[in-house]
Design a protein around this motif. Structure first.
Motif, PDB file in Angstrom:
ATOM      1  N   TYR A   8       0.641  -0.794   0.009  1.00 35.35           N
ATOM      2  CA  TYR A   8       0.096  -0.072   0.003  1.00 35.35           C
ATOM      3  C   TYR A   8       0.749   1.258  -0.213  1.00 35.35           C
ATOM      4  CZ  TYR A   8      -4.171  -2.371   0.747  1.00 35.35           C
ATOM      5  OH  TYR A   8      -5.404  -3.432   0.824  1.00 35.35           O
ATOM      6  N   ILE A   9       0.627   1.934  -0.724  1.00 34.90           N
ATOM      7  CA  ILE A   9       1.278   3.656  -0.666  1.00 34.90           C
ATOM      8  C   ILE A   9      -0.206   4.997  -0.045  1.00 34.90           C
ATOM      9  CG2 ILE A   9       1.734   5.620  -1.761  1.00 34.90           C
ATOM     10  CD1 ILE A   9       1.684   2.118  -4.104  1.00 34.90           C
ATOM     11  N   VAL A  38       5.489   3.764   1.911  1.00 36.31           N
ATOM     12  CA  VAL A  38       5.456   2.185   1.429  1.00 36.31           C
ATOM     13  C   VAL A  38       5.350   1.256   2.373  1.00 36.31           C
ATOM     14  CG1 VAL A  38       5.712   0.650  -0.426  1.00 36.31           C
ATOM     15  CG2 VAL A  38       6.491   2.872  -0.194  1.00 36.31           C
ATOM     16  N   ARG A  64      -3.527   0.732  -3.330  1.00 35.57           N
ATOM     17  CA  ARG A  64      -3.029  -0.152  -3.725  1.00 35.57           C
ATOM     18  C   ARG A  64      -1.564  -0.179  -4.143  1.00 35.57           C
ATOM     19  NH1 ARG A  64      -4.536  -4.294  -6.321  1.00 35.57           N
ATOM     20  NH2 ARG A  64      -4.091  -7.378  -5.672  1.00 35.57           N
ATOM     21  N   SER A  65      -0.716  -0.860  -3.861  1.00 38.13           N
ATOM     22  CA  SER A  65      -0.085  -0.746  -5.083  1.00 38.13           C
ATOM     23  C   SER A  65      -0.379  -2.265  -6.065  1.00 38.13           C
ATOM     24  CB  SER A  65       1.506  -1.042  -4.645  1.00 38.13           C
ATOM     25  OG  SER A  65       2.669  -1.491  -5.114  1.00 38.13           O
ATOM     26  N   TYR A  66      -0.122  -1.866  -7.144  1.00 38.65           N
ATOM     27  CA  TYR A  66       0.034  -2.585  -7.973  1.00 38.65           C
ATOM     28  C   TYR A  66       1.469  -3.419  -9.032  1.00 38.65           C
ATOM     29  CZ  TYR A  66      -4.705  -1.588  -8.511  1.00 38.65           C
ATOM     30  OH  TYR A  66      -6.227  -1.138  -7.909  1.00 38.65           O
ATOM     31  N   ARG A  67       2.578  -3.901  -7.958  1.00 39.39           N
ATOM     32  CA  ARG A  67       3.337  -3.923  -7.953  1.00 39.39           C
ATOM     33  C   ARG A  67       4.036  -5.591  -8.747  1.00 39.39           C
ATOM     34  NH1 ARG A  67       9.494  -3.195  -5.930  1.00 39.39           N
ATOM     35  NH2 ARG A  67      10.461  -4.002  -7.217  1.00 39.39           N
TER      36      ARG A  67
END
Length: 87
Positions: A8-9, A38, A64-67
């Motif tokens: 999560y950012i 982060v 939400r981070s999509y990494r």
């Protein structure tokens, strides 16, 4: 067994209280210039954790981070040209 993690950012009003986010998950990075952090949390409790983080007074928003969904395996159909440039 390694638990699934979700990134999560967290956008902040001020970066100083960002160290308090460590109790919600693994605090990975804090940008003091751009005021974001982060954080990685367990996937099974990610939604509850995100809601509790959003209630904090120094948090603007949580994304939400999509990494983990980005493809990191590459294939190339082009031939390697390094042999043409060697002496």
């Amino acid at each position: 067994m390694i638990a699934e993690r979700t990134g999560y950012i967290v956008w902040l009003h001020d970066a100083k209280p960002a160290r308090n986010l460590d109790k919600y998950g693994s605090l990975h990075y804090v940008s003091r210039k751009m005021n974001y952090a982060v954080i990685y949390v367990n996937s099974d409790r990610a939604e509850e954790t995100m809601k509790s983080i959003q209630r904090l007074p120094y948090v603007k928003k949580v994304e939400r981070s999509y990494r983990s969904e980005i493809r990191t395996e590459y294939n190339s159909n082009m031939p390697d040209k390094t042999r043409f440039y060697s002496y």
